[in-house]
Design an enzyme around this catalytic site. Sequence first.
Site, PDB file in Angstrom:
ATOM      1  N   PHE A 110     -22.224  -7.376   5.937  1.00  0.00           N
ATOM      2  CA  PHE A 110     -20.858  -7.879   5.785  1.00  0.00           C
ATOM      3  C   PHE A 110     -20.296  -8.292   7.146  1.00  0.00           C
ATOM      4  CE2 PHE A 110     -16.284  -7.531   5.625  1.00  0.00           C
ATOM      5  CZ  PHE A 110     -15.942  -8.026   4.373  1.00  0.00           C
ATOM      6  N   HIS A 134     -17.037 -11.718  -0.882  1.00  0.00           N
ATOM      7  CA  HIS A 134     -17.880 -11.957   0.283  1.00  0.00           C
ATOM      8  C   HIS A 134     -19.273 -11.353   0.081  1.00  0.00           C
ATOM      9  CE1 HIS A 134     -18.224 -13.205   4.456  1.00  0.00           C
ATOM     10  NE2 HIS A 134     -18.830 -12.067   4.729  1.00  0.00           N
ATOM     11  N   LYS A 177     -13.765  -1.298  -6.717  1.00  0.00           N
ATOM     12  CA  LYS A 177     -14.190  -1.476  -5.330  1.00  0.00           C
ATOM     13  C   LYS A 177     -13.661  -0.350  -4.441  1.00  0.00           C
ATOM     14  CE  LYS A 177     -13.952  -4.167  -1.184  1.00  0.00           C
ATOM     15  NZ  LYS A 177     -13.220  -5.150  -0.383  1.00  0.00           N
ATOM     16  N   PRO A 201     -20.119  -1.301  -2.315  1.00  0.00           N
ATOM     17  CA  PRO A 201     -18.859  -1.883  -2.778  1.00  0.00           C
ATOM     18  C   PRO A 201     -18.972  -3.408  -2.793  1.00  0.00           C
ATOM     19  CG  PRO A 201     -18.492  -0.263  -1.034  1.00  0.00           C
ATOM     20  CD  PRO A 201     -19.950  -0.556  -1.054  1.00  0.00           C
ATOM     21  N   ARG A 214       0.823  -1.221   0.000  1.00  0.00           N
ATOM     22  CA  ARG A 214       0.000   0.000   0.000  1.00  0.00           C
ATOM     23  C   ARG A 214       0.853   1.266   0.000  1.00  0.00           C
ATOM     24  NH1 ARG A 214      -1.541  -3.594   3.711  1.00  0.00           N
ATOM     25  NH2 ARG A 214      -3.567  -4.644   3.507  1.00  0.00           N
ATOM     26  N   ASP A 234     -17.255  -7.257  -3.227  1.00  0.00           N
ATOM     27  CA  ASP A 234     -16.140  -8.191  -3.315  1.00  0.00           C
ATOM     28  C   ASP A 234     -16.728  -9.599  -3.277  1.00  0.00           C
ATOM     29  OD1 ASP A 234     -16.896  -8.579  -0.707  1.00  0.00           O
ATOM     30  OD2 ASP A 234     -15.012  -7.894   0.173  1.00  0.00           O
TER      31      ASP A 234
END
Length: 262
Positions: free
Chosen positions: A167, A120, A99, A116, A53, A118
């Site tokens: 989530f 999951h 995302k 967003p 990152r 993903d």
Amino acid sequence: MVQNLCIHFSPALLVVPADEASPEQTFHPFPPPEALADPSVETRLRELGFGYRAKYIQKTAALLCERHKDPQNWLKSLRMKSIEEAREALLELHGVGPKVADCILLMSLDKASIVPVDTHVYQIAVKHYGLRAPLKANMTPVLYAQVAQKLAGVWGDYAGWAHSVMFTADLRSFADFGLPSPSPSVPASSTEGSSSATPTKKRKATSAKTSNPTSSSSKRARQVYVEESSATLAVTAAATDDAESSTLVERIKLRRRTRSST
């Protein structure tokens, strides 16, 4: 990571003295792009544990400073643009994909309807909201848009925040949050009033009845967590309202006492 970013790249904003409930606390604001644009920042971020990152943060900050005279005002101006315009602008930044752009739109730019997506979130849509698709699939742009549109249609104007609750609730680490570990099941004695050898089928049936608390405990845990969270928020909100005329330091101390009492 966010705390490290603030501590090491921005000056202290507020110091709250220690009291009987907590030690002294120093608060730092989030650093502006100018503080993160220098090439040396990447090395420092890696030392702080940011890993891959580090490069994205430094290069994005440098790009913002290069393109805009006042990067912070430009970022704030995206709140006034349409979702499509703001997303397109974010996707031009280094390392920002669909995302990440949607996370920024939801969490920083007041676009509360954005979901967003993903893997999951995709599985939540399939398991709980009737999305007709296999449980496992590659996340293509078409599938991403399909999932986001499906959940936004279900949850409405605040779909992004509903997605955050779902989530978290679906994570195993939160299934029994706040509950004591269930006691291990103790099989009934088979020696009293019967032969020492219990038939295999009977043992299996007894085990199935006494050793599978997962489903009920997970539901109970989520209900308790929601109720406790709601109560804590209500108390904190009331305390904050009572302290409107107080200083910022006094309000923080009041919140400390409120949390310790709940």
